[in-house]
Design an enzyme around this catalytic site. Structure first.
Site, PDB file in Angstrom:
ATOM      1  N   HIS A 107       4.359  15.772 -30.271  1.00  0.00           N
ATOM      2  CA  HIS A 107       4.092  16.047 -28.861  1.00  0.00           C
ATOM      3  C   HIS A 107       4.853  15.041 -28.007  1.00  0.00           C
ATOM      4  CE1 HIS A 107       1.995  17.911 -25.564  1.00  0.00           C
ATOM      5  NE2 HIS A 107       1.546  16.743 -25.141  1.00  0.00           N
ATOM      6  N   CYS A 118       5.729  21.636 -25.363  1.00  0.00           N
ATOM      7  CA  CYS A 118       5.907  20.282 -24.823  1.00  0.00           C
ATOM      8  C   CYS A 118       7.372  19.896 -24.665  1.00  0.00           C
ATOM      9  CB  CYS A 118       5.157  19.256 -25.659  1.00  0.00           C
ATOM     10  SG  CYS A 118       5.724  19.080 -27.360  1.00  0.00           S
ATOM     11  N   HIS A 141       2.894  16.773 -19.101  1.00  0.00           N
ATOM     12  CA  HIS A 141       3.216  17.422 -20.372  1.00  0.00           C
ATOM     13  C   HIS A 141       2.678  18.843 -20.369  1.00  0.00           C
ATOM     14  CE1 HIS A 141      -0.923  16.765 -22.304  1.00  0.00           C
ATOM     15  NE2 HIS A 141      -1.004  16.202 -21.116  1.00  0.00           N
TER      16      HIS A 141
END
Length: 154
Positions: free
Chosen positions: A104, A53, A116
């Site tokens: 994340h 990420c 993402h």
């Protein structure tokens, strides 16, 4: 004549369906993200061979001439805090997916969506309102100045 109308209608619906499926207009940021949609997730990945990420967010911002820290936790310390109702394209959005704090990060692209690198799908676009992300949302940071936003994301 009827054949031409059917062909025109099919062509129009194809064009509209492709446009409707994309969260992107024609910004520099959108183009950079669009080029890597579908790239696989790879833990520690920072290239088009695979992204995690924060590797994805760092890669995209590097393409825009902006430097970001390497990890989601350190990216959460950059820029300025932004409330969810003030998000604009290019803001970083953060989540607690591990139960241990920031784990994340993605890039808000507008219309309630963010890009993402997901472990199960690779680089993709999801809605912030999806239960999984809604429940794990921690906050957002604005890392682009107004000038950079105008140049790359508006």
């Amino acid at each position: 004549m009827k054949k031409k109308l059917i062909t025109a209608a099919l062509a129009t619906s194809l064009l509209l369906s492709f446009g409707a499926g994309s969260a992107f207009a024609a910004t520099t940021m959108d183009g950079a993200i669009d080029k890597v949609i579908g790239v696989d997730y790879k833990y520690g990945g920072t290239t088009t061979s695979g992204f995690d990420c924060s590797g994805f967010t760092s890669y995209i911002f590097n393409k825009l001439g902006l430097d970001l820290s390497r990890t989601s936790g350190s990216q959460f310390e950059e820029g300025t805090k932004v409330s969810k109702d003030e998000l604009r394209a290019g803001d970083l959005v953060f989540f607690n997916t591990s139960g241990k704090g920031v784990s994340h990060v993605g890039i808000y692209v507008g219309d309630g969506k963010f890009a993402h690198s997901a472990t199960n799908k690779g680089v993709t676009i999801d809605k912030l309102s999806m239960n999984y992300y809604e429940d794990r949302y921690l906050g957002a940071r604005r890392v682009m100045s107004d000038t950079q936003f105008e140049k790359h994301a508006k």
